[in-house]
Design an enzyme around this catalytic site. Structure first.
Site, PDB file in Angstrom:
ATOM      1  CG  ASP A  59      25.634 -26.098  17.667  1.00 15.71           C
ATOM      2  OD1 ASP A  59      25.691 -26.019  16.425  1.00 15.71           O
ATOM      3  OD2 ASP A  59      25.505 -25.112  18.398  1.00 15.71           O
ATOM      4  CB  ALA A 146      17.058  -6.028  21.397  1.00 12.18           C
ATOM      5  CE1 TYR A 176      17.825 -13.992  15.177  1.00 11.17           C
ATOM      6  CE2 TYR A 176      17.730 -11.654  15.745  1.00 11.17           C
ATOM      7  CZ  TYR A 176      18.114 -12.957  16.047  1.00 11.17           C
ATOM      8  OH  TYR A 176      18.809 -13.195  17.217  1.00 11.17           O
ATOM      9  CE  LYS A 180      16.076 -15.135  18.221  1.00 11.83           C
ATOM     10  NZ  LYS A 180      16.508 -16.409  18.821  1.00 11.83           N
ATOM     11  CE  LYS A 219      24.679 -11.213  16.325  1.00  9.94           C
ATOM     12  NZ  LYS A 219      24.730 -11.505  17.709  1.00  9.94           N
ATOM     13  CB  THR A 246      22.734   4.705  19.453  1.00 12.06           C
ATOM     14  OG1 THR A 246      21.315   4.698  19.280  1.00 12.06           O
ATOM     15  CG2 THR A 246      23.290   6.112  19.315  1.00 12.06           C
ATOM     16  NE  ARG A 247      21.691  -1.762  16.654  1.00 14.85           N
ATOM     17  CZ  ARG A 247      21.212  -0.848  15.809  1.00 14.85           C
ATOM     18  NH1 ARG A 247      21.098   0.406  16.183  1.00 14.85           N
ATOM     19  NH2 ARG A 247      20.830  -1.199  14.593  1.00 14.85           N
TER      20      ARG A 247
HETATM   21  P1  NAD Z   1      25.438 -18.589  17.541  1.00 18.61           P
HETATM   22  O1  NAD Z   1      25.111 -18.519  16.083  1.00 18.61           O
HETATM   23  O2  NAD Z   1      26.875 -18.527  17.931  1.00 18.61           O
HETATM   24  O3  NAD Z   1      24.806 -19.901  18.198  1.00 18.61           O
HETATM   25  C1  NAD Z   1      23.662 -20.529  17.687  1.00 18.61           C
HETATM   26  C2  NAD Z   1      24.013 -21.988  17.492  1.00 18.61           C
HETATM   27  O4  NAD Z   1      22.856 -22.675  17.026  1.00 18.61           O
HETATM   28  C3  NAD Z   1      25.111 -22.220  16.451  1.00 18.61           C
HETATM   29  O5  NAD Z   1      26.217 -22.895  17.022  1.00 18.61           O
HETATM   30  C4  NAD Z   1      24.441 -23.052  15.402  1.00 18.61           C
HETATM   31  O6  NAD Z   1      25.289 -24.034  14.812  1.00 18.61           O
HETATM   32  C5  NAD Z   1      23.315 -23.689  16.180  1.00 18.61           C
HETATM   33  N1  NAD Z   1      22.274 -24.146  15.279  1.00 18.61           N
HETATM   34  C6  NAD Z   1      21.703 -23.448  14.260  1.00 18.61           C
HETATM   35  N2  NAD Z   1      20.829 -24.230  13.607  1.00 18.61           N
HETATM   36  C7  NAD Z   1      20.852 -25.445  14.233  1.00 18.61           C
HETATM   37  C8  NAD Z   1      20.177 -26.660  14.004  1.00 18.61           C
HETATM   38  N3  NAD Z   1      19.306 -26.796  13.002  1.00 18.61           N
HETATM   39  N4  NAD Z   1      20.435 -27.710  14.821  1.00 18.61           N
HETATM   40  C9  NAD Z   1      21.342 -27.598  15.832  1.00 18.61           C
HETATM   41  N5  NAD Z   1      22.010 -26.452  16.096  1.00 18.61           N
HETATM   42  C10 NAD Z   1      21.768 -25.394  15.292  1.00 18.61           C
HETATM   43  O7  NAD Z   1      24.600 -17.441  18.235  1.00 18.61           O
HETATM   44  P2  NAD Z   1      24.706 -16.832  19.710  1.00 18.61           P
HETATM   45  O8  NAD Z   1      25.232 -15.453  19.562  1.00 18.61           O
HETATM   46  O9  NAD Z   1      25.372 -17.783  20.605  1.00 18.61           O
HETATM   47  O10 NAD Z   1      23.159 -16.706  20.069  1.00 18.61           O
HETATM   48  C11 NAD Z   1      22.471 -17.689  20.826  1.00 18.61           C
HETATM   49  C12 NAD Z   1      20.988 -17.341  20.843  1.00 18.61           C
HETATM   50  O11 NAD Z   1      20.794 -16.021  21.382  1.00 18.61           O
HETATM   51  C13 NAD Z   1      20.322 -17.337  19.470  1.00 18.61           C
HETATM   52  O12 NAD Z   1      19.036 -17.862  19.591  1.00 18.61           O
HETATM   53  C14 NAD Z   1      20.243 -15.876  19.116  1.00 18.61           C
HETATM   54  O13 NAD Z   1      19.182 -15.604  18.218  1.00 18.61           O
HETATM   55  C15 NAD Z   1      20.016 -15.243  20.480  1.00 18.61           C
HETATM   56  N6  NAD Z   1      20.465 -13.847  20.507  1.00 18.61           N
HETATM   57  C16 NAD Z   1      21.798 -13.571  20.439  1.00 18.61           C
HETATM   58  C17 NAD Z   1      22.209 -12.251  20.453  1.00 18.61           C
HETATM   59  C18 NAD Z   1      23.665 -11.893  20.377  1.00 18.61           C
HETATM   60  O14 NAD Z   1      23.977 -10.706  20.373  1.00 18.61           O
HETATM   61  N7  NAD Z   1      24.588 -12.845  20.303  1.00 18.61           N
HETATM   62  C19 NAD Z   1      21.266 -11.209  20.546  1.00 18.61           C
HETATM   63  C20 NAD Z   1      19.922 -11.541  20.604  1.00 18.61           C
HETATM   64  C21 NAD Z   1      19.530 -12.861  20.614  1.00 18.61           C
END
Ligand code: NAD
Length: 350
Positions: A59, A146, A176, A180, A219, A246-247
């Site tokens: 990370d 989603a 975004y 995806k 969020k 809604t969600r």
């Molecule tokens: P988050 O932002 O907490 O985690 C993502 C991590 O990726 C972060 O720690 C960030 O530092 C790291 N990152 C970003 N750019 C980077 C880079 N260039 N090099 C290395 N690391 C990098 O998000 P999350 O909530 O843990 O989500 C994880 C995944 O799930 C993501 O891909 C997100 O799009 C997907 N997602 C999450 C949700 C949700 O509700 N949390 C919903 C849909 C999809």
């Protein structure tokens, strides 16, 4: 004579110890978690360690809220191809690609971060997937969202349609979501053309402890918990939109369960991982206000709110994994509110 015996006993003990650690090294499976410093990544590392894997996390940063349990944690930028190649230095048994440039509605739906969101996340996916192919790694998990579902199916807050095959003709409401969707297709193309076995989930609003709760990337569940915790008894708090949007929200433990189940299944996806317990945002705010025991008025103000309605459709996950999330929202919000309100109290006492 006694000296010789001690020598041989000692030598034998060393040999046994060496062969034990060699056996452990050979038998222990290894996993790579990209985005391990993030919210879901941090929980996933913990789970994989509990399962006995050797875990490497990568990370840009460590998790702000909990010490990592990874055996090896690389601080590095996955947009850089050379870094990705050095991190994918062995044939990992499982790779989880969660790294993305992301945040809540205030980050993703204002349009201000669109170029970064698309550029950064696309580069990460291109680099990680290709490095895995070169190492002959088959199983890669990808966390889609989603947010890929077409806006026109989510105009009615009471009846959103998020069944997996409604994704096309595509019309996500944010860049975004478009990135995806591109990445989903990229992973599927590598399955088709390079014999990989990537697995794709579409997460629906994951929440829980150790998630971002301030700073603009939080969020809705975390933002609401923080606002309720900050608002004095008898006061009022702002909620974006008319509050009727809604969600559904899924507690992180069940997200991790669905994630590992999907990666180890025969189904490549895409598959919804979410809750079917849909709720209006004002009702979510009321739930948290009740949990706090305070009397707080809701003040609906204009703000970024995304689509009007969204809910997970869990028919396919039940069919393919013979499993689906079932934990009530209230239980997860209870834990999350307690954690955020004590984090806020700690911050103010510093
Ligand atoms: P988050 O932002 O907490 O985690 C993502 C991590 O990726 C972060 O720690 C960030 O530092 C790291 N990152 C970003 N750019 C980077 C880079 N260039 N090099 C290395 N690391 C990098 O998000 P999350 O909530 O843990 O989500 C994880 C995944 O799930 C993501 O891909 C997100 O799009 C997907 N997602 C999450 C949700 C949700 O509700 N949390 C919903 C849909 C999809």
């Amino acid at each position: 004579m006694i000296g010789k015996k001690i020598f041989w006993l000692h030598a034998l003990r060393i040999l046994r110890r060496r062969s034990d650690s060699l056996r452990e090294f050979i038998v222990q499976k290894s996993v790579l978690v990209c985005g391990a410093g993030g919210f879901i990544g941090g929980h996933l590392v913990k789970r994989l360690k509990a399962e006995g894997f050797w875990v490497r996390g990568v990370d840009l940063k460590f998790n702000e809220h909990a010490e990592t349990e990874a055996d090896d944690f690389v601080i590095g930028d996955l947009r850089e191809q050379s870094l990705v190649r050095s991190v994918v230095d062995r044939r990992f048994d499982e790779v989880y690609q969660l790294a993305a440039d992301m945040g809540g509605a205030g980050y993703l739906f204002t349009g201000e971060n669109d170029a970064d969101v698309m550029h950064n996340s696309a580069l990460i996916n291109l680099n990680v997937l290709d490095a895995c192919r070169k190492r002959n790694i088959k199983r890669v998990f990808y966390s889609s969202s989603a947010c890929i579902y077409p806006e026109h199916n989510q105009l009615d807050p009471e009846n959103p349609n998020c069944v997996e095959d409604s994704a096309y003709p595509a019309s996500p409401d944010s860049e975004y979501g478009w990135e995806k969707l591109f990445a989903e297709r990229l992973y599927l193309a590598y399955n088709r053309n390079h014999g990989m076995e990537c697995r794709i989930a579409r997460y629906h609003n994951i929440f829980g402890v150790n998630g971002t709760w301030e700073g603009g990337k939080e969020k809705a569940p975390a933002a609401i918990c923080r606002k309720v915790a900050e608002t004095p008894d008898g006061g009022s708090m702002d909620v974006w939109g008319d509050g009727l949007q809604t969600r559904s929200f899924l507690y992180v433990d069940e997200c991790i369960e669905g994630t590992t189940r999907l990666l180890r299944s025969d189904f490549e996806g895409p598959l919804n991982i979410g809750s079917e317990e849909m709720i209006a945002i004002n009702d979510l705010a009321r739930m948290v206000i009740d949990l706090s025991g305070k009397d707080i008025r809701i003040n609906n103000i204009p703000g970024p709110e995304g689509v009007r309605g969204r809910n997970s459709d869990n028919r396919l996950i039940k069919e393919k994994l013979d499993w689906a999330p079932e934990r009530p929202l209230h239980a997860g919000m209870d834990k999350t509110y307690a954690w955020i309100s004590s984090a806020l109290a700690r911050k103010h006492n510093r």
